[in-house]
Design an enzyme around this catalytic site. Structure first.
Site, PDB file in Angstrom:
ATOM      1  N   GLU A   1       6.222  43.551  62.074  1.00  0.00           N
ATOM      2  CA  GLU A   1       5.344  42.889  61.113  1.00  0.00           C
ATOM      3  C   GLU A   1       5.549  41.376  61.009  1.00  0.00           C
ATOM      4  O   GLU A   1       5.921  40.857  59.949  1.00  0.00           O
ATOM      5  CB  GLU A   1       5.509  43.513  59.724  1.00  0.00           C
ATOM      6  CG  GLU A   1       5.146  44.974  59.687  1.00  0.00           C
ATOM      7  CD  GLU A   1       5.017  45.542  58.269  1.00  0.00           C
ATOM      8  OE1 GLU A   1       5.286  44.814  57.301  1.00  0.00           O
ATOM      9  OE2 GLU A   1       4.657  46.709  58.149  1.00  0.00           O
TER      10      GLU A   1
ATOM     11  N   GLU B   1       4.965  52.960  61.395  1.00  0.00           N
ATOM     12  CA  GLU B   1       5.359  53.162  59.992  1.00  0.00           C
ATOM     13  C   GLU B   1       4.174  53.723  59.230  1.00  0.00           C
ATOM     14  O   GLU B   1       3.040  53.258  59.404  1.00  0.00           O
ATOM     15  CB  GLU B   1       5.743  51.839  59.298  1.00  0.00           C
ATOM     16  CG  GLU B   1       7.101  51.338  59.618  1.00  0.00           C
ATOM     17  CD  GLU B   1       7.462  50.046  58.874  1.00  0.00           C
ATOM     18  OE1 GLU B   1       6.951  49.820  57.749  1.00  0.00           O
ATOM     19  OE2 GLU B   1       8.253  49.278  59.432  1.00  0.00           O
TER      20      GLU B   1
HETATM   21  C1  BGC Z   1       8.155  47.023  56.278  1.00  0.00           C
HETATM   22  C2  BGC Z   1       9.325  47.792  55.697  1.00  0.00           C
HETATM   23  C3  BGC Z   1       9.075  48.035  54.223  1.00  0.00           C
HETATM   24  C4  BGC Z   1       7.833  48.891  54.086  1.00  0.00           C
HETATM   25  C5  BGC Z   1       7.477  49.256  52.651  1.00  0.00           C
HETATM   26  C6  BGC Z   1       6.818  47.489  55.798  1.00  0.00           C
HETATM   27  O1  BGC Z   1       6.035  46.385  55.489  1.00  0.00           O
HETATM   28  O2  BGC Z   1       8.226  46.997  57.681  1.00  0.00           O
HETATM   29  O3  BGC Z   1      10.488  47.068  55.922  1.00  0.00           O
HETATM   30  O4  BGC Z   1      10.167  48.632  53.589  1.00  0.00           O
HETATM   31  O5  BGC Z   1       6.736  48.206  54.623  1.00  0.00           O
HETATM   32  O6  BGC Z   1       7.190  48.125  51.900  1.00  0.00           O
END
Ligand code: BGC
Length: 444
Positions: free
Chosen positions: A166, A359
């Protein structure tokens, strides 16, 4: 060994549809959010930022976090028992710079291989060494050197790599708005940070290829941008936001060009840098959480999702109504994941390599986390619909294995499949852990 776990694992009545053979199932974490053991490495920008009062909402630090540095065998056992194919973690550049630091990742990778879990390291997840600065082009060169060192050491057991996590959030939150480390409020003067991270990505791809790597991706954050109305000023603002979130870091990587008007704002020999930035990838990682509704500026600062958006920005973020929200206040809109993937397929065509969701997850309190189960259930079905619509998706990683240090929110937001008691550091699998384990077993 799991000592105790939540009792219910109920999801919905219908099984999750079957994903293709070879689909990669995993969970994600990041170094700064879980490792602790800060005394065993040089400081990062996050240590410096955290030490300044007022930046972390609950006043906490990541000095211990989940103490994963010492407890990694227990965490790898949790991964093995969950039945995931792969574990996405990040490597701390400041730790690699410190004596014995790389030994930790050596041990972790060995432990994963022994457990039959494929290691998928991310080489940068926001914890820049405190001595460096992304405003300097030189940081991109330093990154490539560090990547070469890591690849040389781990490349015999690691074949799947992620360059950056990101860069959009690291630029926006860390350098434009100041809510994350290093806490700068440069607004659009932060654009060199974007360019230097992209250059670092391209140089890292070259360094990994030179070390023999054949399975390289990036983890960019994306989400549909919905205009607040069909009025021209709202459409224009939403387009602008879409460029920032969905194109600024994707167009250069996938097309070798910046969105119109952006290249002229970037430092250095942009044309020649773009050739490096567009080094071909084996897959493209997308972190997806929620869509964003965007309208014209409203003439005042706006508090949104823990951020202050200054009035001078050319857009304003609005509430999305009519959907459940997570404890973080983020709307739960699984169908927006299908929309996003179809948009990417249509926008980039055959320039888009196979996609991996690197993610996806949500913050909720409690061990009996039925809301997390519904969130994941809904998003897996939405992902499957994208596959049926012809989007080439090859993997899915849940954020996150463990409750952890959620950046400026401290420990107040719990994204884990596994609960962590931050006093005792005891791990307790939540209902969602049992649910995901059952889903993975059913997938075979
Ligand atoms: C990030 C993580 C973060 C997650 C939840 C993502 O933007 O890569 O590090 O914990 O979102 O906010």
């Amino acid at each position: 060994m799991i000592a105790r776990m939540a009792t219910t694992t109920r999801a919905t009545n219908n099984p999750i549809p079957r994903f293709p053979d070879g689909f990669l199932w995993g969970v994600s974490t990041s170094a700064h959010q879980i490792e602790g053991a800060v005394d065993k490495r040089e400081p990062s920008v996050w240590d410096t930022f955290t030490a300044e009062p007022g930046h972390i909402k609950d006043g906490s630090t990541a000095a211990v976090a989940c103490d994963h540095y010492h407890r990694y065998p227990e965490d790898v056992a949790l991964l093995r028992d969950l039945g995931v194919d792969a574990y996405r973690f990040s490597i701390s550049w400041p730790r690699v710079n410190s004596p014995g630091g790389l030994d930790f990742y050596d041990r972790l990778v060995d432990e994963l291989c022994t457990a039959g879990v494929r290691p998928v390291p991310t080489l940068f997840h926001w914890d820049l060494p405190a001595s460096l600065d992304w405003m300097n082009r030189d940081t991109a060169e330093r990154f490539a050197e560090y990547v070469a060192v890591v690849a040389d050491r781990l490349g015999d057991r690691v074949d799947k790599w992620i360059t950056l996590n990101e860069p959009a959030e690291h630029t926006l939150f860390g350098h434009a708005l100041g809510a994350h480390a290093p806490g700068r409020q440069l607004l659009f003067d932060a654009l060199p940070v974007a360019h230097h991270q992209l250059l670092a990505h391209g140089l890292a791809v070259r360094a990994l290829r030179a070390a023999g790597a054949t399975d390289i991706g990036i983890a960019n954050s994306h989400g549909p941008t919905w205009p607040a109305s069909q009025e021209p000023e709202d459409l224009e603002a939403a387009d602008f936001y879409d460029v920032l979130l969905n194109r600024l870091f994707a167009d250069p990587v996938l097309l070798g060009q910046y969105p119109e008007g952006i290249g002229d704002l970037m430092p250095g020999d942009v044309e020649s840098d773009l050739k490096v930035i567009a080094e071909p990838l084996d897959w493209y990682g997308i972190n997806y959480y929620a869509p964003t509704k965007v309208g014209a500026p409203q003439g005042a600062d706006i508090e949104f999702g823990g951020l202050t958006m200054p009035a001078e920005l050319p857009f304003s973020v609005r509430e999305i109504e009519g959907h459940p929200v997570t404890d973080f206040g983020w709307p739960v809109v699984p169908e927006a994941l299908t929309e996003l993937l179809e948009t990417f397929r249509d926008r980039y065509g055959d320039r888009l390599p196979p996609v991996v969701i690197t993610e996806n997850g949500c913050s909720y309190e409690g061990l009996e986390d039925q809301e997390r189960i519904s969130y994941l259930d809904g998003h897996l079905r939405a992902l499957h619909r994208a596959l049926e619509a012809g989007v080439d998706v090859r993997g899915y990683f849940v954020w996150s294995l463990l409750d952890n240090f959620e950046w400026a929110e401290g420990y107040a937001r719990r994204f884990g499949l596994v609960h962590v008691d931050f006093e005792t550091l005891e791990r307790t699998p939540k209902a969602s852990y049992g649910w995901l384990r059952d889903v993975l077993r059913a997938q075979g």
